[in-house]
Design an enzyme around this catalytic site. Structure first.
Site, PDB file in Angstrom:
ATOM      1  N   GLU A  85      14.493  -1.050  -4.185  1.00 23.87           N
ATOM      2  CA  GLU A  85      14.671   0.553  -4.158  1.00 23.87           C
ATOM      3  C   GLU A  85      13.724   1.026  -5.306  1.00 23.87           C
ATOM      4  O   GLU A  85      14.269   0.828  -6.593  1.00 23.87           O
ATOM      5  CB  GLU A  85      16.147   0.662  -4.454  1.00 23.87           C
ATOM      6  CG  GLU A  85      16.737   2.256  -3.950  1.00 23.87           C
ATOM      7  CD  GLU A  85      18.104   2.338  -4.221  1.00 23.87           C
ATOM      8  OE1 GLU A  85      19.094   1.406  -4.640  1.00 23.87           O
ATOM      9  OE2 GLU A  85      18.352   3.640  -4.333  1.00 23.87           O
ATOM     10  N   ASP A 116      22.068  11.233 -10.822  1.00 20.83           N
ATOM     11  CA  ASP A 116      21.811  10.091 -11.805  1.00 20.83           C
ATOM     12  C   ASP A 116      22.309  10.249 -13.127  1.00 20.83           C
ATOM     13  O   ASP A 116      22.543  11.493 -13.845  1.00 20.83           O
ATOM     14  CB  ASP A 116      20.395   9.949 -11.832  1.00 20.83           C
ATOM     15  CG  ASP A 116      19.716   9.131 -10.644  1.00 20.83           C
ATOM     16  OD1 ASP A 116      20.112   8.024 -10.415  1.00 20.83           O
ATOM     17  OD2 ASP A 116      18.738   9.553  -9.900  1.00 20.83           O
ATOM     18  N   TYR A 130      25.035   2.904   2.168  1.00 22.83           N
ATOM     19  CA  TYR A 130      24.946   2.898   0.746  1.00 22.83           C
ATOM     20  C   TYR A 130      26.303   3.057   0.519  1.00 22.83           C
ATOM     21  O   TYR A 130      27.048   4.229   0.553  1.00 22.83           O
ATOM     22  CB  TYR A 130      24.158   3.656   0.188  1.00 22.83           C
ATOM     23  CG  TYR A 130      23.900   3.325  -1.322  1.00 22.83           C
ATOM     24  CD1 TYR A 130      24.803   3.347  -2.453  1.00 22.83           C
ATOM     25  CD2 TYR A 130      22.319   3.225  -1.833  1.00 22.83           C
ATOM     26  CE1 TYR A 130      24.332   3.303  -3.706  1.00 22.83           C
ATOM     27  CE2 TYR A 130      22.338   3.112  -3.260  1.00 22.83           C
ATOM     28  CZ  TYR A 130      23.235   3.382  -4.026  1.00 22.83           C
ATOM     29  OH  TYR A 130      22.982   2.810  -5.440  1.00 22.83           O
TER      30      TYR A 130
END
Lengths: 392, 264
Positions: free
Chosen positions: B50, B61, B175
């Site tokens: 990834e 993040d 995911y």
């Protein structure tokens, strides 16, 4: 036609661009808000606080000295600066805190630039007894220190954000990261008509009282509609608050004033509608200051509350459909605007609001005959005295 | 079935094996080193890479990946350069590669052009943390035409009916975000993870890989016992940080990942 549509779009602007974890929170919020919007008990409670606590309705003041100086304009000031905490922000925070309480949330978080939204959030949280954390860029903490002390006195925690440009955009990133982490107990109280659906709509609804009151007051005094509405635009909440009630009154011209910073042909400005391109920032598709690869460019304005590289999706829609026009004034012009209003009327506006004032001489030159204009005097200038000391 | 990601999961399933997915930020510490790290990861037996496209405002993040992203941007890394790098990597390496990009970088590039240029360069799919499938119609349409994978997310608070919908929109794999929050290492796996993954697996046959917060070999092993794959990101970036000036950086990263991969 009613905006936004079911997916939260105003034309091609708006929507919901957030991590999956936030989708169910936004669904819950949308459901709760839509049901509370129709709930008479809720509305009664909000009206009570707006009136008895915040001090609504605010006055629509005819600024005769200012008008005389401008010759062609009769200027009416919608005095949001006289509200509790000193700006229009309290209209929205009282609304959202009541939604948060109904949703059984125990903690609120918010981002703040100038600190006005932070103060208004901390105030509402103190009133309802909710825990409150405010994210604020470290550069803004510096230039708006007075508001930082106010938030602390109100029992809020002010969390400095030192990533990126250390201003409003980065504070909002950090607030979203907090929200995605503390999904169960935390309510994110967004301060502008920005963010993912349903925030732009909800904040607009809470702020639209500005225009509703102003329209009725103007009609009472003058017996017709105003010719112009003028307000400053960062994220755009005070401007949308003034504009929205007049949307269908096509004769009323709406003008939003962005921050041109050091000039819109330099790299240091915050004229998102003037110079930005459509993109996605903080959950919504809107005009954004960005480079050709889609990286967000740091905005600049002397007014921390306008120092933001995005702008509410409904403003983008108003611009695209030509319902409103948007111009910008520089840092320097804004300071002149601040002095102009202070010395002509004895009212010190916030630096953000001073951008709207600074546009009036330009408008005065453009109009034919005598025109009337309502300016949203969104906030008072006490908070800016510190940063202005050097400029006088 | 020409897509490398789909082929990979097909063959892993046949062997009853699980995928190890390594996340690295493209261009951190440099594009040259990213390329070397990719070869090193191939050596360590990683199943899928990834590749993070750096973004100025990475709101999904945590601090570790934020910083790597900011450093890569300072060096002038951008999407065209990353695609050129993948093209070069493809000469030697056939590992499945998915880009992890924030939506605005894809939107500005243009969705149709993005998919086309990715496929030409040898990228096999895209993962966009701030794009729910409802907003991804255009991207999905172009991706389907080119057999390009669109990986969407499910979270612990995603409802059953929504899992069905998201699974339908996803290709390559799904995911699964292990926990509420941003990327970054956490001491323990969240409660309910196993039940949640099992619940999702009853709804869809598509591979489900778990990421966010995976920090050590024990967690890798636990997740692999229930999911189809494990995604490790921040822990690898931390290893890069700790050895940033070493000449054998790619080798060190490779050995570290190998030490985790053993537990799958």
């Amino acid at each position: 036609m009613r905006f936004p549509n079911k997916k939260g779009y105003f034309g091609r602007f708006g929507g919901r661009f957030v991590p999956e974890t936030l989708i169910s929170l936004l669904d819950d919020l949308e459901k709760s808000y839509y049901s509370l919007r129709k709930d008479k008990v809720f509305q009664g409670e909000l009206d009570f606080y707006l009136k008895e606590y915040a001090g609504r309705p605010t006055r629509l003041y005819f600024a005769s000295k200012l008008s005389r100086a401008l010759r062609t304009l009769r200027v009416f000031l919608k005095r949001e600066d006289l509200l509790h905490t000193g700006a229009h922000k309290i209209n929205n925070t009282l609304g959202q805190i009541l939604v948060a309480a109904r949703m059984k949330k125990t903690r609120v978080i918010a981002e703040t630039g100038a600190g006005q939204h932070g103060v208004a959030t901390a105030t509402a949280a103190a009133l309802l007894g909710l825990k409150c954390d405010i994210y604020m860029g470290s550069e803004d903490i510096e230039r708006q220190s007075l508001n930082v002390y106010r938030m602390k006195l109100l029992g809020a925690r002010v969390i400095p954000v030192s990533s990126g440009s250390k201003t409003l955009k980065d504070a909002m990133n950090e607030a979203i990261r907090d929200w995605v982490t503390n999904v169960k107990d935390t309510f994110y109280l967004i301060g502008s008509v920005a963010g993912p659906h349903p925030y732009p709509e909800m904040v607009r609804d809470f702020q639209s009282i500005i225009g509703k009151e102003a329209g009725a007051q103007f009609k009472n005094k003058i017996g017709k509609l105003p010719d112009y509405l003028v307000a400053c635009v960062g994220g755009g909440s005070n401007a949308m608050g003034l504009f929205h009630a007049f949307y269908n009154d096509k004769s009323v011209k709406m003008i939003g004033i962005e921050a041109a910073g050091c000039g819109i042909n330099t790299s240091k400005h915050a004229a998102t509608l003037g110079k930005g391109r459509i993109g996605v920032l903080h959950g919504s598709r809107e005009n954004v200051l960005q480079d050709k690869y889609g990286q967000i460019i740091n905005a600049h304005s002397i007014a921390a509350g306008l120092d933001y590289p995005g702008v509410g999706p409904e403003h983008c829609f108003y611009k695209e459909t030509k319902r409103a026009e948007y111009f910008s004034v520089t840092d320097k012009e804004a300071v002149e605007g601040l002095k102009f209003l202070s010395q002509s009327e004895g009212i010190i506006p916030a630096l953000e609001t001073a951008h709207a004032i600074a546009y009036l001489p330009k408008l005065a030159k453009k109009v034919k005959g005598q025109k009337s204009v309502i300016v949203c005097l969104s906030g008072r200038g006490d908070k800016d005295v510190n940063s202005l000391k050097g400029l006088l | 079935m020409d897509n490398r990601i789909e082929k990979k999961f097909f063959s892993l399933r046949e062997k009853n094996k699980k995928a190890f997915i390594a996340f690295i930020t493209a261009g951190y510490p440099s594009l040259k080193l990213t390329e070397e790290i990719v070869y090193g990861l191939e050596q360590s037996g990683v199943d899928l890479i990834e590749l993070g496209v750096p973004f100025s405002d990475p709101l999904a993040d945590g601090p570790t990946i934020q910083l790597s992203s900011a450093k890569a941007l300072e060096k002038g890394v951008n999407l065209p350069k990353i695609l050129a790098m993948v093209k070069k990597i493809r000469i030697k390496c056939d590992l499945p590669i998915a880009l992890m990009a924030y939506y605005n970088t894809v939107f500005q590039y243009g969705e149709e052009k993005f998919v086309r240029d990715c496929v030409i360069s040898g990228v096999d799919g895209v993962i966009i943390p701030d794009l729910p499938p409802e907003e991804g119609e255009k991207l999905i349409k172009h991706a389907r035409k080119h057999d390009f994978a669109t990986v969407f997310f499910i979270a612990p608070n995603t409802t059953t009916s929504r899992i069905k919908f998201i699974a339908g929109m996803s290709s390559g794999f799904i995911y699964y975000v292990s926990t509420s929050g941003v990327t970054g290492m956490r001491k323990s796996l969240p409660e309910g993870l196993f039940l949640n993954v099992k619940r999702a697996k009853k709804i869809t046959k598509k591979p489900i890989c778990v990421g966010f917060g995976v920090s050590d070999a024990r967690q890798v092993k636990q997740i692999a016992s229930v999911a189809d794959g494990v995604i490790v990101g921040s822990a690898i970036i931390k290893t890069i940080n700790a050895n940033i000036n070493r000449k054998d950086l790619a080798k060190i990263v490779s050995l570290y990942v190998k030490s985790l991969k053993r537990y799958i």
